[in-house]
Design a protein around this motif. Structure first.
Motif, PDB file in Angstrom:
ATOM      1  N   VAL A  23     -50.058  23.022 101.178  1.00 52.92           N
ATOM      2  CA  VAL A  23     -49.664  24.423 101.046  1.00 52.92           C
ATOM      3  C   VAL A  23     -49.788  25.020 102.433  1.00 52.92           C
ATOM      4  O   VAL A  23     -50.820  24.889 103.088  1.00 52.92           O
ATOM      5  CB  VAL A  23     -50.564  25.179 100.045  1.00 52.92           C
ATOM      6  N   ARG A  24     -48.702  25.623 102.905  1.00 52.68           N
ATOM      7  CA  ARG A  24     -48.670  26.214 104.239  1.00 52.68           C
ATOM      8  C   ARG A  24     -48.280  27.680 104.105  1.00 52.68           C
ATOM      9  O   ARG A  24     -47.102  27.988 103.953  1.00 52.68           O
ATOM     10  CB  ARG A  24     -47.675  25.489 105.130  1.00 52.68           C
ATOM     11  N   GLY A  25     -49.289  28.540 104.126  1.00 52.85           N
ATOM     12  CA  GLY A  25     -49.018  29.970 103.987  1.00 52.85           C
ATOM     13  C   GLY A  25     -48.431  30.273 102.625  1.00 52.85           C
ATOM     14  O   GLY A  25     -49.035  29.990 101.599  1.00 52.85           O
ATOM     15  N   ALA A  26     -47.215  30.814 102.615  1.00 49.64           N
ATOM     16  CA  ALA A  26     -46.540  31.185 101.369  1.00 49.64           C
ATOM     17  C   ALA A  26     -45.603  30.090 100.872  1.00 49.64           C
ATOM     18  O   ALA A  26     -44.799  30.323  99.977  1.00 49.64           O
ATOM     19  CB  ALA A  26     -45.760  32.478 101.581  1.00 49.64           C
ATOM     20  N   ASP A  27     -45.705  28.887 101.449  1.00 51.06           N
ATOM     21  CA  ASP A  27     -44.816  27.780 101.084  1.00 51.06           C
ATOM     22  C   ASP A  27     -45.602  26.546 100.647  1.00 51.06           C
ATOM     23  O   ASP A  27     -46.730  26.329 101.076  1.00 51.06           O
ATOM     24  CB  ASP A  27     -43.936  27.382 102.272  1.00 51.06           C
ATOM     25  N   ILE A  28     -44.938  25.748  99.823  1.00 47.13           N
ATOM     26  CA  ILE A  28     -45.441  24.432  99.438  1.00 47.13           C
ATOM     27  C   ILE A  28     -44.589  23.411 100.178  1.00 47.13           C
ATOM     28  O   ILE A  28     -43.360  23.449 100.104  1.00 47.13           O
ATOM     29  CB  ILE A  28     -45.317  24.195  97.921  1.00 47.13           C
ATOM     30  N   GLU A  29     -45.253  22.516 100.894  1.00 53.93           N
ATOM     31  CA  GLU A  29     -44.540  21.422 101.559  1.00 53.93           C
ATOM     32  C   GLU A  29     -44.583  20.228 100.626  1.00 53.93           C
ATOM     33  O   GLU A  29     -45.654  19.804 100.195  1.00 53.93           O
ATOM     34  CB  GLU A  29     -45.211  21.081 102.889  1.00 53.93           C
ATOM     35  N   LEU A  30     -43.417  19.702 100.283  1.00 54.88           N
ATOM     36  CA  LEU A  30     -43.340  18.545  99.397  1.00 54.88           C
ATOM     37  C   LEU A  30     -43.504  17.267 100.207  1.00 54.88           C
ATOM     38  O   LEU A  30     -43.068  17.179 101.353  1.00 54.88           O
ATOM     39  CB  LEU A  30     -42.005  18.538  98.657  1.00 54.88           C
TER      40      LEU A  30
END
Length: 78
Positions: free
Chosen positions: A27-34
């Motif tokens: 999880v990077r800030g307001a995003d999910i890295e797949l």
């Protein structure tokens, strides 16, 4: 609203239709890295916003849109 702390590495990400979108890498800030090494993500890192998450249940991140809609809207990490 979902808290980023509820989302953990290696959780499966599924669309509202139950379709596999990918696995959480970070999880990077307001995003999910797949995760890159997952057939669902096409072996590339993709980013999806946490706002797409409807709920978290049984080690799954359940989105508020279908698998195809998520794949159409995700961003490839550069």
């Amino acid at each position: 609203m979902i808290q980023a702390s509820e989302i953990r590495e290696h959780m499966e990400v599924v669309g509202s239709d139950g379709g596999h979108v990918g696995k959480v890498d970070h999880v990077r800030g307001a995003d999910i890295e797949l995760a890159k090494f997952d057939m669902g993500s096409g072996f590339k890192h993709h980013m999806i916003p946490i706002t797409w998450v409807d709920h978290v249940e049984d080690d799954k991140v359940c989105l508020n849109l279908t698998r195809d809609a998520a794949k159409a809207g995700w961003r490839e990490k550069h």
